[in-house]
Write a protein that holds these residues in place. Sequence first.
Motif, PDB file in Angstrom:
ATOM      1  N   PHE A  45      12.780  -5.115   6.329  1.00 49.61           N
ATOM      2  CA  PHE A  45      12.135  -5.079   5.022  1.00 49.61           C
ATOM      3  C   PHE A  45      12.892  -4.128   4.099  1.00 49.61           C
ATOM      4  CE2 PHE A  45       8.372  -5.952   7.794  1.00 49.61           C
ATOM      5  CZ  PHE A  45       8.085  -7.208   7.295  1.00 49.61           C
ATOM      6  N   ILE A  46      12.751  -4.367   2.807  1.00 42.45           N
ATOM      7  CA  ILE A  46      13.233  -3.445   1.773  1.00 42.45           C
ATOM      8  C   ILE A  46      12.027  -2.992   0.975  1.00 42.45           C
ATOM      9  CG2 ILE A  46      14.683  -3.167  -0.272  1.00 42.45           C
ATOM     10  CD1 ILE A  46      16.452  -5.408   0.791  1.00 42.45           C
ATOM     11  N   ASP A  47      11.779  -1.684   0.953  1.00 46.12           N
ATOM     12  CA  ASP A  47      10.642  -1.160   0.185  1.00 46.12           C
ATOM     13  C   ASP A  47      11.128  -0.840  -1.224  1.00 46.12           C
ATOM     14  OD1 ASP A  47       8.303  -0.042  -0.757  1.00 46.12           O
ATOM     15  OD2 ASP A  47       7.899   1.066   1.098  1.00 46.12           O
ATOM     16  N   LEU A  48      10.683  -1.646  -2.190  1.00 47.68           N
ATOM     17  CA  LEU A  48      11.135  -1.478  -3.569  1.00 47.68           C
ATOM     18  C   LEU A  48      10.523  -0.263  -4.257  1.00 47.68           C
ATOM     19  CD1 LEU A  48      11.069  -5.151  -4.925  1.00 47.68           C
ATOM     20  CD2 LEU A  48      13.038  -3.812  -4.174  1.00 47.68           C
ATOM     21  N   TYR A  49       9.419   0.230  -3.689  1.00 47.59           N
ATOM     22  CA  TYR A  49       8.732   1.353  -4.335  1.00 47.59           C
ATOM     23  C   TYR A  49       8.528   2.457  -3.312  1.00 47.59           C
ATOM     24  CZ  TYR A  49       5.476   3.978  -7.207  1.00 47.59           C
ATOM     25  OH  TYR A  49       4.867   4.985  -7.955  1.00 47.59           O
ATOM     26  N   SER A  50       9.377   3.489  -3.375  1.00 46.08           N
ATOM     27  CA  SER A  50       9.346   4.558  -2.380  1.00 46.08           C
ATOM     28  C   SER A  50       9.720   5.881  -3.037  1.00 46.08           C
ATOM     29  CB  SER A  50      10.331   4.238  -1.250  1.00 46.08           C
ATOM     30  OG  SER A  50      10.436   5.303  -0.339  1.00 46.08           O
ATOM     31  N   ASN A  51       9.304   6.970  -2.398  1.00 47.78           N
ATOM     32  CA  ASN A  51       9.752   8.301  -2.829  1.00 47.78           C
ATOM     33  C   ASN A  51      10.570   8.972  -1.730  1.00 47.78           C
ATOM     34  OD1 ASN A  51       7.831   8.969  -0.931  1.00 47.78           O
ATOM     35  ND2 ASN A  51       6.416   9.955  -2.351  1.00 47.78           N
ATOM     36  N   PHE A  52      11.109   8.160  -0.827  1.00 45.84           N
ATOM     37  CA  PHE A  52      11.822   8.675   0.339  1.00 45.84           C
ATOM     38  C   PHE A  52      12.936   9.644  -0.052  1.00 45.84           C
ATOM     39  CE2 PHE A  52      15.514   8.457   3.138  1.00 45.84           C
ATOM     40  CZ  PHE A  52      14.955   8.811   4.356  1.00 45.84           C
ATOM     41  N   GLY A  53      12.895  10.842   0.525  1.00 50.37           N
ATOM     42  CA  GLY A  53      13.978  11.802   0.386  1.00 50.37           C
ATOM     43  C   GLY A  53      14.110  12.461  -0.970  1.00 50.37           C
ATOM     44  N   ILE A  54      13.226  12.153  -1.907  1.00 52.48           N
ATOM     45  CA  ILE A  54      13.333  12.705  -3.266  1.00 52.48           C
ATOM     46  C   ILE A  54      12.415  13.911  -3.400  1.00 52.48           C
ATOM     47  CG2 ILE A  54      13.188  12.222  -5.728  1.00 52.48           C
ATOM     48  CD1 ILE A  54      15.284  10.550  -4.234  1.00 52.48           C
ATOM     49  N   PHE A  89       6.171 -12.183  -5.262  1.00 50.94           N
ATOM     50  CA  PHE A  89       5.704 -10.852  -4.887  1.00 50.94           C
ATOM     51  C   PHE A  89       6.580 -10.270  -3.785  1.00 50.94           C
ATOM     52  CE2 PHE A  89       3.437 -13.740  -2.060  1.00 50.94           C
ATOM     53  CZ  PHE A  89       3.525 -13.108  -0.809  1.00 50.94           C
ATOM     54  N   ALA A  90       6.551  -8.947  -3.703  1.00 47.86           N
ATOM     55  CA  ALA A  90       7.161  -8.199  -2.609  1.00 47.86           C
ATOM     56  C   ALA A  90       6.074  -7.301  -2.038  1.00 47.86           C
ATOM     57  CB  ALA A  90       8.340  -7.367  -3.114  1.00 47.86           C
ATOM     58  N   ILE A  91       6.322  -6.707  -0.874  1.00 49.22           N
ATOM     59  CA  ILE A  91       5.330  -5.831  -0.267  1.00 49.22           C
ATOM     60  C   ILE A  91       5.892  -4.428  -0.135  1.00 49.22           C
ATOM     61  CG2 ILE A  91       4.049  -7.624   0.947  1.00 49.22           C
ATOM     62  CD1 ILE A  91       5.684  -7.109   3.412  1.00 49.22           C
ATOM     63  N   THR A  92       4.997  -3.441  -0.124  1.00 47.84           N
ATOM     64  CA  THR A  92       5.399  -2.045  -0.073  1.00 47.84           C
ATOM     65  C   THR A  92       4.483  -1.266   0.862  1.00 47.84           C
ATOM     66  OG1 THR A  92       5.704  -0.011  -1.372  1.00 47.84           O
ATOM     67  CG2 THR A  92       3.997  -1.515  -2.117  1.00 47.84           C
ATOM     68  N   SER A  93       5.000  -0.164   1.377  1.00 49.14           N
ATOM     69  CA  SER A  93       4.198   0.721   2.224  1.00 49.14           C
ATOM     70  C   SER A  93       3.440   1.756   1.396  1.00 49.14           C
ATOM     71  CB  SER A  93       5.103   1.440   3.228  1.00 49.14           C
ATOM     72  OG  SER A  93       6.065   2.250   2.548  1.00 49.14           O
ATOM     73  N   LYS A  94       3.545   1.673   0.088  1.00 48.98           N
ATOM     74  CA  LYS A  94       2.885   2.633  -0.802  1.00 48.98           C
ATOM     75  C   LYS A  94       1.393   2.757  -0.478  1.00 48.98           C
ATOM     76  CE  LYS A  94       1.642   3.227  -5.699  1.00 48.98           C
ATOM     77  NZ  LYS A  94       0.189   3.175  -5.506  1.00 48.98           N
ATOM     78  N   GLY A  95       0.916   3.989  -0.415  1.00 48.16           N
ATOM     79  CA  GLY A  95      -0.512   4.236  -0.244  1.00 48.16           C
ATOM     80  C   GLY A  95      -0.974   4.353   1.197  1.00 48.16           C
ATOM     81  N   LEU A  96      -0.110   4.045   2.146  1.00 49.95           N
ATOM     82  CA  LEU A  96      -0.503   4.136   3.550  1.00 49.95           C
ATOM     83  C   LEU A  96      -0.436   5.588   4.023  1.00 49.95           C
ATOM     84  CD1 LEU A  96       1.356   1.076   5.132  1.00 49.95           C
ATOM     85  CD2 LEU A  96      -1.107   1.332   4.831  1.00 49.95           C
ATOM     86  N   GLU A  97      -1.514   6.077   4.602  1.00 48.29           N
ATOM     87  CA  GLU A  97      -1.508   7.418   5.162  1.00 48.29           C
ATOM     88  C   GLU A  97      -0.631   7.472   6.408  1.00 48.29           C
ATOM     89  OE1 GLU A  97      -5.472   8.719   5.876  1.00 48.29           O
ATOM     90  OE2 GLU A  97      -6.098   8.513   3.775  1.00 48.29           O
ATOM     91  N   ASN A  98      -0.635   6.394   7.167  1.00 48.23           N
ATOM     92  CA  ASN A  98       0.165   6.308   8.382  1.00 48.23           C
ATOM     93  C   ASN A  98       1.053   5.072   8.277  1.00 48.23           C
ATOM     94  OD1 ASN A  98       1.245   6.184  10.965  1.00 48.23           O
ATOM     95  ND2 ASN A  98      -0.681   6.777  11.959  1.00 48.23           N
ATOM     96  N   ILE A  99       2.365   5.272   8.245  1.00 49.76           N
ATOM     97  CA  ILE A  99       3.288   4.157   8.036  1.00 49.76           C
ATOM     98  C   ILE A  99       3.195   3.130   9.154  1.00 49.76           C
ATOM     99  CG2 ILE A  99       5.208   5.326   9.180  1.00 49.76           C
ATOM    100  CD1 ILE A  99       5.406   2.978   6.134  1.00 49.76           C
TER     101      ILE A  99
END
Length: 359
Positions: free
Chosen positions: A93-102, A343-353
């Motif tokens: 998967f590619i997560d289009l909406y992430s704050n990883f590492g920032i 549509f695409a899907i994102t892990s945004k909002g998940l407390e536990n990935i």
Amino acid sequence: MFRKIVLILLTLIYSIEKSHSQDYFPENGGVKTSNQPYNVFINATIIVSPDKKIEKGILIERDGLVVEVGKNIEIPKNSIIHDKTGQYIYPSFIDLYSNFGIRKAENSSRRGRSSQYNPNREGFYWNDHILSDYNSINDYSFDPVKSKKLREAGFGIVNAHRENGIHRGTGSLIALSDIHTDNYRIIKSKSTEFYSFKKSINSAQSYPTSVMGAMALLRQFFLDIEWYEQKSSNSKDISIEAAIQNKNLPKIFESGGRLNLMRALKIGKETNQRFTVVGSGFEYLDYKRIKSYGNTIVVPINFPKPYDVSDSELNEKLTLNHLKEWNQAPSNLSVLEENDLNFAITSKGLENISDFIKN
């Protein structure tokens, strides 16, 4: 079933051409050789794309790069064979909406009782909540712990940005590879522009004070860009010049809720901006109106958790709408798919990935 799925991270396909070029940066690993073995996965069911599946296929990988995928292909010498009979290989998967590492933005220390009307920065846009000149890559640092968790959930690439401001600046496309350095991980340092209706926490500037005010500010900003491009200004505006430089980048809008999703679509149509909009997970309630705009929606896979109906106090607060949302939210993607919405899907909002695959 998921134990039988092998999620081979095909995420470094983007750099396949790099394998044919010479690295310009030195390494202190002794004499450099190119005798890297091939990893060959055989007898797997390979999902190449939504409409292409290879039974008993072969995938050849070398140094993190997919060399070849097929059925009757020649296996190179110096190969390690992995028999994956009965297992599946999918692209990650590619997560289009992430704050990883920032690195997160820090709260302004200038907040007080009185309203602040003027911006903190000189030479930039007149409103501090427009941060079009900001580049997330400047605050990026690879996080191996979070990277491992994301890979385990099936993600191989993230589109990372800083969640701060109405115009949040640019994000970066990052590969979640522990075996490479950032020279290879950073696919694109400026991948997309990000927007929202939320003000920057870096500034105490009062305006805008509402979502309607944020919409008005965005309208004004895009009009100012058009005016600036006509060479009508006698002064320099770094924020506007950055937006002009990045105007051809894809644009992602974090709406913040069901009603705000429609507002983001509306402001995009008014300003001729083709926003990809991050939704709320309740798009099934408005799919007809959403479809009329033709935008792509990024959908969180973050469903409401079951309510503890044994709690009498909670039962008094539960409404029919709460129960309907809990019951129908998992059908969101199905409704969008059946009605031909992009549509695409994102892990945004998940407390536990790890809940991503479960959901």
